[in-house]
Design a protein around this motif. Structure first.
Motif, mmCIF file in Angstrom:
data_model
loop_
_atom_site.group_PDB
_atom_site.id
_atom_site.type_symbol
_atom_site.label_atom_id
_atom_site.label_comp_id
_atom_site.label_asym_id
_atom_site.label_seq_id
_atom_site.Cartn_x
_atom_site.Cartn_y
_atom_site.Cartn_z
ATOM 1 N N TYR A 1 39.770 16.206 -25.372
ATOM 2 C CA TYR A 1 39.278 15.886 -26.712
ATOM 3 C C TYR A 1 37.800 16.210 -26.887
ATOM 4 N N ASP A 2 37.004 16.177 -25.829
ATOM 5 C CA ASP A 2 35.598 16.538 -25.958
ATOM 6 C C ASP A 2 35.445 17.986 -26.406
ATOM 7 N N ALA A 3 36.243 18.881 -25.811
ATOM 8 C CA ALA A 3 36.182 20.289 -26.195
ATOM 9 C C ALA A 3 36.625 20.477 -27.640
ATOM 10 N N ILE A 4 37.715 19.816 -28.027
ATOM 11 C CA ILE A 4 38.224 19.945 -29.393
ATOM 12 C C ILE A 4 37.212 19.405 -30.398
ATOM 13 N N ASN A 5 36.616 18.254 -30.092
ATOM 14 C CA ASN A 5 35.615 17.677 -30.994
ATOM 15 C C ASN A 5 34.365 18.562 -31.094
ATOM 16 N N PHE A 6 34.022 19.251 -30.011
ATOM 17 C CA PHE A 6 32.905 20.192 -30.061
ATOM 18 C C PHE A 6 33.192 21.305 -31.068
ATOM 19 N N TYR A 7 34.389 21.863 -31.012
ATOM 20 C CA TYR A 7 34.738 22.920 -31.959
ATOM 21 C C TYR A 7 34.736 22.405 -33.398
ATOM 22 N N ARG A 8 35.135 21.171 -33.592
ATOM 23 C CA ARG A 8 35.110 20.589 -34.942
ATOM 24 C C ARG A 8 33.674 20.426 -35.428
ATOM 25 N N GLU A 9 32.811 19.870 -34.561
ATOM 26 C CA GLU A 9 31.434 19.612 -34.957
ATOM 27 C C GLU A 9 30.658 20.900 -35.205
ATOM 28 N N GLN A 10 30.923 21.916 -34.404
ATOM 29 C CA GLN A 10 30.155 23.150 -34.516
ATOM 30 C C GLN A 10 30.700 24.120 -35.567
ATOM 31 N N PHE A 11 32.036 24.147 -35.713
ATOM 32 C CA PHE A 11 32.641 25.192 -36.545
ATOM 33 C C PHE A 11 33.621 24.669 -37.597
ATOM 34 N N GLY A 12 33.829 23.363 -37.640
ATOM 35 C CA GLY A 12 34.729 22.815 -38.646
ATOM 36 C C GLY A 12 36.199 23.052 -38.376
ATOM 37 N N ILE A 13 36.572 23.219 -37.113
ATOM 38 C CA ILE A 13 37.986 23.378 -36.762
ATOM 39 C C ILE A 13 38.776 22.165 -37.248
ATOM 40 N N VAL A 14 39.913 22.389 -37.921
ATOM 41 C CA VAL A 14 40.709 21.277 -38.438
ATOM 42 C C VAL A 14 42.041 21.109 -37.712
ATOM 43 N N ARG A 15 42.432 22.096 -36.902
ATOM 44 C CA ARG A 15 43.646 21.963 -36.091
ATOM 45 C C ARG A 15 43.433 22.671 -34.767
ATOM 46 N N ALA A 16 44.012 22.112 -33.698
ATOM 47 C CA ALA A 16 43.930 22.726 -32.376
ATOM 48 C C ALA A 16 45.328 22.835 -31.785
ATOM 49 N N VAL A 17 45.625 23.996 -31.206
ATOM 50 C CA VAL A 17 46.892 24.215 -30.495
ATOM 51 C C VAL A 17 46.643 23.960 -29.018
ATOM 52 N N LEU A 18 47.350 22.998 -28.442
ATOM 53 C CA LEU A 18 47.101 22.624 -27.053
ATOM 54 C C LEU A 18 47.780 23.592 -26.083
ATOM 55 N N PRO A 19 47.108 23.917 -24.971
ATOM 56 C CA PRO A 19 47.745 24.708 -23.912
ATOM 57 C C PRO A 19 48.951 23.970 -23.343
ATOM 58 N N GLN B 1 48.747 12.956 -21.484
ATOM 59 C CA GLN B 1 47.486 13.632 -21.770
ATOM 60 C C GLN B 1 47.392 14.058 -23.238
ATOM 61 N N VAL B 2 48.500 14.511 -23.803
ATOM 62 C CA VAL B 2 48.525 14.839 -25.227
ATOM 63 C C VAL B 2 48.186 13.600 -26.053
ATOM 64 N N GLN B 3 48.758 12.479 -25.687
ATOM 65 C CA GLN B 3 48.503 11.233 -26.405
ATOM 66 C C GLN B 3 47.025 10.867 -26.377
ATOM 67 N N ARG B 4 46.392 11.010 -25.205
ATOM 68 C CA ARG B 4 44.973 10.669 -25.092
ATOM 69 C C ARG B 4 44.113 11.579 -25.965
ATOM 70 N N VAL B 5 44.469 12.842 -26.061
ATOM 71 C CA VAL B 5 43.732 13.757 -26.927
ATOM 72 C C VAL B 5 43.841 13.317 -28.381
ATOM 73 N N ILE B 6 45.061 13.031 -28.823
ATOM 74 C CA ILE B 6 45.292 12.648 -30.220
ATOM 75 C C ILE B 6 44.519 11.380 -30.583
ATOM 76 N N GLU B 7 44.471 10.429 -29.663
ATOM 77 C CA GLU B 7 43.806 9.158 -29.936
ATOM 78 C C GLU B 7 42.296 9.295 -30.095
ATOM 79 N N ARG B 8 41.729 10.411 -29.618
ATOM 80 C CA ARG B 8 40.273 10.526 -29.555
ATOM 81 C C ARG B 8 39.707 11.698 -30.359
#
Length: 354
Positions: A145-163, A170-177
């Motif tokens: 989630y830290d990486a995903i939130n970085f992309y949101r803060e820097q570039f306004g990403i609104v959706r992320a496709v998980l590897p 682990q998916v649940q922890r990402v969604i929660e944060r």
């Protein structure tokens, strides 16, 4: 508008004249017939790419020119579906303009979102096309989630496709944060690597999916009949040998059989099998997954139609009966017919040792 403000505005706004749904089925379109097959059989969204190295399925005979994309967008929007464009390879130093031009085309054509991996291209999108909705590609390799939130803060990403290497926990922890919408793969070929970080193909062919959009480029693929059996080779390198009547898979280094030790020969890295999440649908919805993605832009329109039809029926059934849902044997049988190796797995979503 700052990137966080842009992300919030885009998240609240509807897609271009297309209504959003709480759980979307995102299907592959390697051609206009495949796009129409997906939309006709119930896809909420389709994703496609141009006929060049800007997308990670850069195979001869696949993908779209501008006229076909415009046609596809009209067709999809008329039936209430969205169109995403994958610009998910990494611009090369020798010709970064190819990727910028592709992004300009996406904006001009009116796609509902672009799927990006490269931060430089994201910055270009923010500067040149501030109203364009940005999705983080699986090729971006964001596994936390830290990486995903970085992309949101820097570039306004609104959706992320998980590897496809994360467990359900682990998916649940990402969604929660993260406030970013999360899209996961639900059906199709697996990738043993964290997408965006794999260069195996380049060791044998000089080309990798991250740079040229091709894993095991077709020009390097050969099937050869020998006295020992049918052999699949990649740029002359033996990847596998098949017994009479045995299905011959597409030769990729990660899914070859290798001599291991003195007398063992097996799939040392990954078996040819398809991810199938039919039995997990209620769980994925409950944890807040926003979209389910089908892999397979290189597959036929018939494949797209069959997979979309089954998943549409299963998703609708799960939404209507979340506490009494069970994957029907007929659904499983139908998907196994088009699965790699005609077998399925839950992949990393189910790790029995955890």
């Amino acid at each position: 508008m700052t990137s966080p403000d842009r992300a919030a505005a885009l998240a609240d706004a509807p897609a271009q004249s297309v209504e959003s749904k709480p759980f979307e089925l995102v299907c592959p379109a390697g051609s206009l017939p495949a796009l129409k097959a997906a939309v006709d059989h119930g896809a909420d969204c389709v994703y496609l790419g141009l006929r060049d190295a800007t997308n990670a399925r850069n195979f001869a005979g696949l993908n779209f020119d501008e006229a076909a994309i415009a046609n596809g967008i009209r067709y999809a929007h008329d039936k209430g579906a969205k169109v995403f464009m994958a610009l998910n390879t990494y611009p090369q130093a020798s010709n970064p303009e190819l990727w910028r031009s592709a992004l300009d085309k996406a904006a001009d054509l009116g796609v509902d979102a672009v799927i990006l991996a490269d931060p430089g291209l994201m910055q270009y999108a923010v500067q040149k096309h501030p109203k364009l909705r940005l999705h983080l590609s699986v090729q971006g390799s964001a596994t936390n989630y830290d990486a995903i939130n970085f992309y949101r803060e820097q570039f306004g990403i609104v959706r992320a496709v998980l590897p496809r290497v994360l467990s359900l926990e682990q998916v649940q922890r990402v969604i929660e944060r993260t406030p970013v919408e999360i899209e996961v793969f639900g059906f199709g070929s697996l990738c043993v690597m964290v997408e965006g970080r794999c260069a195996l193909s380049s060791y044998v062919t000089g080309e990798s999916p991250n740079t040229h959009g091709v894993c095991s480029p077709p020009k390097a693929v050969r099937w050869v009949e020998t006295p020992q059996g049918r052999e699949s080779r990649l740029n002359g390198v033996l990847i596998d040998r098949y017994a009479p009547g045995e299905n011959a898979g597409y030769p990729t280094l990660c899914k070859g059989r290798f001599d291991v030790g003195d007398d063992e020969n097996y799939y040392a890295i990954e078996e040819p099998t398809s991810l199938n999440t039919l039995e997990l649908l209620p769980q994925l919805m409950k944890m807040g997954v926003r979209a389910l993605k089908v892999e397979g832009r290189q597959r036929s329109p018939a494949y797209v139609a069959q997979v979309t039809k089954v998943l549409r029926e299963a998703i609708d059934h799960s939404i209507a009966n979340p506490h009494r849902y069970a994957a029907k044997p007929a659904w499983m049988a139908s998907l196994d017919q088009v699965a790699e190796g005609q077998q399925h797995t839950l992949g990393a979503y189910h790790r029995p040792w955890k």
